[in-house]
Every structure is written in C-alpha cells, then in structure tokens.
Design a protein around this motif. Sequence first.
Motif, PDB file in Angstrom:
ATOM      1  N   MET A   1       0.889  -1.170   0.000  1.00 32.41           N
ATOM      2  CA  MET A   1       0.000   0.000   0.000  1.00 32.41           C
ATOM      3  C   MET A   1       0.923   1.214   0.000  1.00 32.41           C
ATOM      4  O   MET A   1       1.676   1.419   0.957  1.00 32.41           O
ATOM      5  N   HIS A   2       0.888   1.974  -1.094  1.00 29.96           N
ATOM      6  CA  HIS A   2       1.843   3.069  -1.269  1.00 29.96           C
ATOM      7  C   HIS A   2       1.174   4.431  -1.134  1.00 29.96           C
ATOM      8  O   HIS A   2       0.102   4.666  -1.699  1.00 29.96           O
ATOM      9  N   ALA A   3       1.834   5.330  -0.420  1.00 28.34           N
ATOM     10  CA  ALA A   3       1.383   6.729  -0.320  1.00 28.34           C
ATOM     11  C   ALA A   3       2.197   7.555  -1.308  1.00 28.34           C
ATOM     12  O   ALA A   3       3.424   7.565  -1.239  1.00 28.34           O
ATOM     13  N   MET A   4       1.486   8.213  -2.235  1.00 29.17           N
ATOM     14  CA  MET A   4       2.178   8.857  -3.363  1.00 29.17           C
ATOM     15  C   MET A   4       1.703  10.300  -3.552  1.00 29.17           C
ATOM     16  O   MET A   4       0.747  10.558  -4.288  1.00 29.17           O
ATOM     17  N   PRO A   5       2.353  11.270  -2.892  1.00 29.87           N
ATOM     18  CA  PRO A   5       1.970  12.666  -3.078  1.00 29.87           C
ATOM     19  C   PRO A   5       2.747  13.345  -4.209  1.00 29.87           C
ATOM     20  O   PRO A   5       3.863  12.931  -4.521  1.00 29.87           O
ATOM     21  N   ALA A   6       2.148  14.353  -4.819  1.00 30.88           N
ATOM     22  CA  ALA A   6       2.874  15.161  -5.808  1.00 30.88           C
ATOM     23  C   ALA A   6       2.246  16.550  -5.897  1.00 30.88           C
ATOM     24  O   ALA A   6       1.037  16.707  -5.725  1.00 30.88           O
ATOM     25  N   ASN A   7       3.102  17.515  -6.181  1.00 35.04           N
ATOM     26  CA  ASN A   7       2.697  18.918  -6.313  1.00 35.04           C
ATOM     27  C   ASN A   7       3.238  19.430  -7.644  1.00 35.04           C
ATOM     28  O   ASN A   7       4.450  19.443  -7.860  1.00 35.04           O
ATOM     29  N   LEU A   8       2.326  19.801  -8.557  1.00 27.43           N
ATOM     30  CA  LEU A   8       2.718  20.213  -9.912  1.00 27.43           C
ATOM     31  C   LEU A   8       2.346  21.689 -10.113  1.00 27.43           C
ATOM     32  O   LEU A   8       1.261  21.999 -10.621  1.00 27.43           O
ATOM     33  N   PRO A   9       3.214  22.613  -9.707  1.00 26.06           N
ATOM     34  CA  PRO A   9       2.850  24.045  -9.754  1.00 26.06           C
ATOM     35  C   PRO A   9       2.491  24.535 -11.158  1.00 26.06           C
ATOM     36  O   PRO A   9       1.600  25.355 -11.319  1.00 26.06           O
TER      37      PRO A   9
END
Length: 357
Positions: free
Chosen positions: A78-86
């Motif tokens: 179970m993977h936690a995958m955050p990302a922020n693409l300004p």
Amino acid sequence: MVYTKEQMDKALALREEFKKYLNIGQEFLYLSEQDCMDTGTTDMEIIDATEQGMIGYSLKQLEMPAKIGIHPMPDSLMHAMPANLPEQYACGIKWGSNFPTNKAQFPDCIPTNCQILYNDALTGHLLSMMDASWITKVRTPATALVSIKHGANLDAKTFGMIGCGIQGRANVKMVENILKDLETIYVFDMFDAAMDALIAEAQPLVKAKIVKAESLEQLVRSSNVIVSALPIVHSPNPPVKAEWVSKGQTLVCLDCHTVYEDAVYKAADKYYVDSREQHELLEGYGYYPQGLPVITGETGELAAGVVPKRESPDELVVFNNVGMASEDMMCAKIIFERALKMGLGKKLPLWTSTKGL
Ligand SMILES: NC(=O)c1ccc[n+]([C@@H]2O[C@H](COP(=O)([O-])OP(=O)(O)OC[C@H]3O[C@@H](n4cnc5c(N)ncnc54)[C@H](O)[C@@H]3O)[C@@H](O)[C@H]2O)c1
C-alpha cells in the motif's frame, strides 16, 4: 516547492473557474471509477499527460518525494504517493495498493485498488476524491508506452505481454497507439483463463493477432518489445533466463526485477528507471538483492532528450518503471476539470467550519 508569481496568477484564474461549479472549502467532488471513465479521456491524452508527468519529475519542475509503503499481507503493498505540480495547478496524493493474495482468498476483490485525494494547492482544501483504479490501469501502460516511444525500435512487428491481469489487458489494448506496425502480440500467464480473458477483451480492439505463447521462453525469444506485469515479490525467483533475451529487444518492467535473471539487467546497453530516488529507496528495502544496474538515466530524462538514447537498433534496452504520483496527478487534473464541467460525480459536504476562526 512554492508557486512563482506567474504560476500563482494562472492558478488563481483557474480556481475562479472551479468556483463556478464547486463551493471550494465547503464541499468536494466524489468521482467513482465509472465517473472517471465517463469523462471520455482518450488513451493518447493519458499517454501525453503521463509523459509530461515523467518529464516534469525528471526536470525537477515539480515536487514528488519517493513513495513510502506498508505491507499488511505477504507480497502486498500500500503506497502513499503525493505530488505537487505548480505548472499545472495540480496537487494531491494517491493511496494505491496491490494485494496478489486477493485472488485466492477474496476472489471477488481485484488485486489493485487506488484512490486519489486531489487538493487545492492554494488553500490545501480537498477538491475531489476519486477512485484511481482506472487512472492506474491506464497511466501504467502509458509509462510503458512513453518508454517504448523513446527507447524501442518503432518498426517492431512483435510484442510480448508477460502477465495477463489488469495491467496485461490494458497494456495490450493500448500498445498500438505507439507500435503501429505490430503483426503478432504474444501473451503469457500462469493461468490459461487469464490469457483467454485478455484475448476476448483486447482482440476486437487491436489489429495485430494476439496469440497465447506456448511458453515464457517462446514469448521472450519471439518478441521485439516486451512488457511485464507480474506480482512484485520481495524475494524474486526470476523465470526468464538470460540466454532467451537477445540484442535489439526492448524490455519494460512494470514489476521491478521480478521477471528476468539479474544477468539480463546487467547486460543491458541502456537501463532506465522512472525515478532514481525511488529505486534507490527500493534497493534499500531489499527489492534488488543483486544491486541496481548502472542507470543510464530516468525515463523522463530520456523523453526530454537530456540523457543518451538507444544508439543502434541492436542495443538491448531495459526500463524499470514502478510508477510515480506525478503521472497520477497529471491524469487526475484532466479528469477533475472535465468531470466538474460535465456535471459528473457527486458533490459531498466537507463540514469545514469557516466560522469563528
Ligand atoms: N509500475 C506501475 O506503475 C504499476 C502500476 C500498477 C500495477 N503495477 C504492478 O503490475 C503488476 C500486475 O498488476 P495487475 O493489477 O495487473 O495484477 P493482476 O493480479 O491483475 O495480474 C497479474 C497476473 O500475473 C499472473 N501471474 C502471477 N504470477 C505469475 C507467474 N509466476 N507466471 C505467470 N503469470 C503469473 C496472474 O495470473 C495474473 O493474471 C503488479 O506487480 C503491480 O504491483 C505496477
């Protein structure tokens, strides 16, 4: 990674647009898997968005830490995958799982399940919660196709698919978007029924003839380009022998080093990974007991043209893409914005109090 003035202005304008459809901070849009599909997003849109997600990551235009995980069942993740693409005014987190054990114990539950929480990067509020099973199902073959587009011999006549589950079916259905001259697609799975199901679902959608390989060896020896999607196991016992692999092939692994003997990776003329940081972390967790090969570059760097590419049709080129949140958020952006305007999904209250703060 904070927004520049230009990115901020673009985001503010887009946020005003969203507010015509959603009371941001008070409610969010729930999208089921069917809602995501009903946006009508095409394979090519997903492939292009995924490519932009891979390039943006490799060129450090976005913020994405290596994913972390928990492993409740044998070989589950179970993977936690955050990302922020300004640049895209897109941010959020995917919570994605794969439980190979479901097949035997809970046959009515598919092995891969994913959700995305998609947020307003300007305030942190939830904009949407979407089922991300479909996004994962299509953006993962898209990572393979971005790899193939930049690393394979595009006149390939034969394609091999190892593993005929969710990923196997989706990869075969999408492959002709990039490999347009295919004549034969070989498929292999430990279960005959899985191969039959793939053929029944995919054959009406592809021109090439889909053939059940008589053995894994036949598939490997016969296919110019191969994608593998077997369950990722912590201590792999790779079934493909190095002598079956030949120069000129392109191998795309969506399952780490599960399938090929270590000598295959070490013999590659070019070896790309989607994220160096992610694979070094996986190596630390013990997923590559024989060590990672020398990395030529990231798949996104290859797509951006900043690392060496295939230098001759005779090179053996290997990709190892474990999946990145930047790809998911690129796709989630398209789906959220389209669904919002199309009136898809269900708006649900957040119960966030704006009083007394
Ligand atoms: N790289 C990524 O971004 C990404 C994204 C999603 C899934 N995945 C990975 O792709 C893999 C497949 O996912 P899925 O959703 O298609 O799973 P799935 O369970 O639907 O399919 C796996 C298939 O492999 C077959 N199989 C299992 N062991 C085998 C063996 N030893 N030999 C031959 N066939 C075998 C099974 O019968 C099944 O049909 C998993 O490892 C998953 O973690 C990767």
